[in-house]
Design a protein around this motif. Structure first.
Motif, PDB file in Angstrom:
ATOM      1  N   ALA A  16      22.815  39.773  40.869  1.00 38.32           N
ATOM      2  CA  ALA A  16      22.857  39.707  39.640  1.00 38.32           C
ATOM      3  C   ALA A  16      23.482  40.862  38.622  1.00 38.32           C
ATOM      4  O   ALA A  16      24.332  40.758  37.788  1.00 38.32           O
ATOM      5  CB  ALA A  16      21.202  39.745  39.129  1.00 38.32           C
ATOM      6  N   VAL A  17      23.386  41.987  39.340  1.00 34.33           N
ATOM      7  CA  VAL A  17      24.363  43.143  38.572  1.00 34.33           C
ATOM      8  C   VAL A  17      25.666  42.756  38.847  1.00 34.33           C
ATOM      9  O   VAL A  17      26.567  43.123  37.784  1.00 34.33           O
ATOM     10  CB  VAL A  17      23.926  44.442  39.423  1.00 34.33           C
ATOM     11  CG1 VAL A  17      24.699  45.582  39.020  1.00 34.33           C
ATOM     12  CG2 VAL A  17      22.499  44.839  39.188  1.00 34.33           C
ATOM     13  N   LYS A  18      26.140  42.522  40.137  1.00 35.02           N
ATOM     14  CA  LYS A  18      27.699  42.180  40.328  1.00 35.02           C
ATOM     15  C   LYS A  18      28.374  41.294  39.017  1.00 35.02           C
ATOM     16  O   LYS A  18      29.287  41.168  38.747  1.00 35.02           O
ATOM     17  CB  LYS A  18      28.135  41.831  41.471  1.00 35.02           C
ATOM     18  CG  LYS A  18      28.055  42.983  42.585  1.00 35.02           C
ATOM     19  CD  LYS A  18      28.311  42.625  43.875  1.00 35.02           C
ATOM     20  CE  LYS A  18      28.967  43.456  44.770  1.00 35.02           C
ATOM     21  NZ  LYS A  18      29.078  42.868  46.298  1.00 35.02           N
ATOM     22  N   LYS A  19      27.249  40.104  39.102  1.00 33.73           N
ATOM     23  CA  LYS A  19      27.746  38.920  38.232  1.00 33.73           C
ATOM     24  C   LYS A  19      27.866  39.396  36.786  1.00 33.73           C
ATOM     25  O   LYS A  19      28.443  38.859  35.948  1.00 33.73           O
ATOM     26  CB  LYS A  19      26.440  37.806  38.439  1.00 33.73           C
ATOM     27  CG  LYS A  19      26.848  36.516  37.905  1.00 33.73           C
ATOM     28  CD  LYS A  19      25.941  35.411  38.447  1.00 33.73           C
ATOM     29  CE  LYS A  19      24.329  35.817  38.066  1.00 33.73           C
ATOM     30  NZ  LYS A  19      23.600  34.503  38.546  1.00 33.73           N
ATOM     31  N   THR A  20      26.734  40.171  36.378  1.00 30.24           N
ATOM     32  CA  THR A  20      26.856  40.625  34.885  1.00 30.24           C
ATOM     33  C   THR A  20      27.967  41.517  34.566  1.00 30.24           C
ATOM     34  O   THR A  20      28.689  41.506  33.556  1.00 30.24           O
ATOM     35  CB  THR A  20      25.479  41.139  34.623  1.00 30.24           C
ATOM     36  OG1 THR A  20      24.633  40.294  34.904  1.00 30.24           O
ATOM     37  CG2 THR A  20      25.311  41.828  33.175  1.00 30.24           C
ATOM     38  N   VAL A  21      28.280  42.523  35.673  1.00 31.47           N
ATOM     39  CA  VAL A  21      29.461  43.260  35.494  1.00 31.47           C
ATOM     40  C   VAL A  21      30.742  42.708  35.325  1.00 31.47           C
ATOM     41  O   VAL A  21      31.731  42.752  34.540  1.00 31.47           O
ATOM     42  CB  VAL A  21      29.488  44.489  36.433  1.00 31.47           C
ATOM     43  CG1 VAL A  21      30.605  45.381  36.519  1.00 31.47           C
ATOM     44  CG2 VAL A  21      28.086  45.330  36.334  1.00 31.47           C
ATOM     45  N   GLU A  23      31.188  39.405  34.503  1.00 31.42           N
ATOM     46  CA  GLU A  23      31.306  38.731  33.460  1.00 31.42           C
ATOM     47  C   GLU A  23      31.662  39.677  32.229  1.00 31.42           C
ATOM     48  O   GLU A  23      32.497  39.357  31.414  1.00 31.42           O
ATOM     49  CB  GLU A  23      30.097  37.929  32.987  1.00 31.42           C
ATOM     50  CG  GLU A  23      29.757  36.697  34.196  1.00 31.42           C
ATOM     51  CD  GLU A  23      28.295  36.187  33.746  1.00 31.42           C
ATOM     52  OE1 GLU A  23      27.531  36.882  32.788  1.00 31.42           O
ATOM     53  OE2 GLU A  23      27.894  35.284  34.424  1.00 31.42           O
ATOM     54  N   ALA A  24      31.104  40.789  32.268  1.00 35.80           N
ATOM     55  CA  ALA A  24      31.415  41.622  31.074  1.00 35.80           C
ATOM     56  C   ALA A  24      32.838  42.393  31.293  1.00 35.80           C
ATOM     57  O   ALA A  24      33.362  42.551  29.910  1.00 35.80           O
ATOM     58  CB  ALA A  24      30.389  43.003  31.049  1.00 35.80           C
ATOM     59  N   THR A  25      33.284  42.573  32.241  1.00 31.80           N
ATOM     60  CA  THR A  25      34.602  43.042  32.557  1.00 31.80           C
ATOM     61  C   THR A  25      35.696  41.969  32.674  1.00 31.80           C
ATOM     62  O   THR A  25      36.841  42.412  32.788  1.00 31.80           O
ATOM     63  CB  THR A  25      34.669  44.038  33.481  1.00 31.80           C
ATOM     64  OG1 THR A  25      34.418  43.482  34.930  1.00 31.80           O
ATOM     65  CG2 THR A  25      33.859  45.209  33.400  1.00 31.80           C
ATOM     66  N   ARG A  29      36.448  38.130  40.474  1.00 34.05           N
ATOM     67  CA  ARG A  29      36.297  38.274  41.817  1.00 34.05           C
ATOM     68  C   ARG A  29      35.082  38.953  42.104  1.00 34.05           C
ATOM     69  O   ARG A  29      34.019  38.481  42.884  1.00 34.05           O
ATOM     70  CB  ARG A  29      37.398  39.180  42.558  1.00 34.05           C
ATOM     71  CG  ARG A  29      36.908  39.340  43.867  1.00 34.05           C
ATOM     72  CD  ARG A  29      37.947  40.103  44.620  1.00 34.05           C
ATOM     73  NE  ARG A  29      37.670  40.390  46.106  1.00 34.05           N
ATOM     74  CZ  ARG A  29      38.503  40.985  46.965  1.00 34.05           C
ATOM     75  NH1 ARG A  29      39.624  41.219  46.643  1.00 34.05           N
ATOM     76  NH2 ARG A  29      38.116  40.860  48.264  1.00 34.05           N
ATOM     77  N   MET A  30      34.576  39.930  41.026  1.00 31.41           N
ATOM     78  CA  MET A  30      33.107  40.476  41.120  1.00 31.41           C
ATOM     79  C   MET A  30      32.251  39.588  40.739  1.00 31.41           C
ATOM     80  O   MET A  30      30.970  39.441  41.490  1.00 31.41           O
ATOM     81  CB  MET A  30      33.025  41.686  40.240  1.00 31.41           C
ATOM     82  CG  MET A  30      31.927  42.492  40.386  1.00 31.41           C
ATOM     83  SD  MET A  30      31.834  43.908  39.267  1.00 31.41           S
ATOM     84  CE  MET A  30      32.738  45.133  40.553  1.00 31.41           C
ATOM     85  N   GLU A  31      32.512  38.694  39.637  1.00 31.24           N
ATOM     86  CA  GLU A  31      31.589  37.772  39.520  1.00 31.24           C
ATOM     87  C   GLU A  31      31.173  36.724  40.559  1.00 31.24           C
ATOM     88  O   GLU A  31      30.260  36.360  40.801  1.00 31.24           O
ATOM     89  CB  GLU A  31      32.103  36.870  38.106  1.00 31.24           C
ATOM     90  CG  GLU A  31      31.000  35.866  37.567  1.00 31.24           C
ATOM     91  CD  GLU A  31      31.698  35.297  36.296  1.00 31.24           C
ATOM     92  OE1 GLU A  31      30.919  34.412  35.852  1.00 31.24           O
ATOM     93  OE2 GLU A  31      32.638  35.713  35.727  1.00 31.24           O
TER      94      GLU A  31
END
Length: 64
Positions: A16-21, A23-25, A29-31
């Motif tokens: 959830a953290v990786k997905k949010t970060v 999306e925000a950035t 790949r991180m999403e």
């Protein structure tokens, strides 16, 4: 509680953290990694739940 359930919850949170970060950035790949970690966590949690249910059935804890 089975250790797979705990690991599953941690993977879901990490995802959830990786997905949010991601999306925000705008980091696709991180999403994507976040989505994979979340899915992995859900599977691990399900495995742990099944192990707990099996263990309880063997121990007779599900009887009334």
């Amino acid at each position: 509680m089975d250790k797979d359930r705990i690991k599953g919850a941690l993977n879901e949170a990490k995802g959830a953290v990786k997905k949010t970060v991601g999306e925000a950035t705008g980091n696709e790949r991180m999403e994507a990694e976040g989505h994979l970690d979340t899915a992995k966590g859900k599977v691990q949690g399900g495995v742990g739940k099944a192990k707990d249910a099996t263990r309880d059935a063997i121990d007779g804890k599900d009887r009334v």
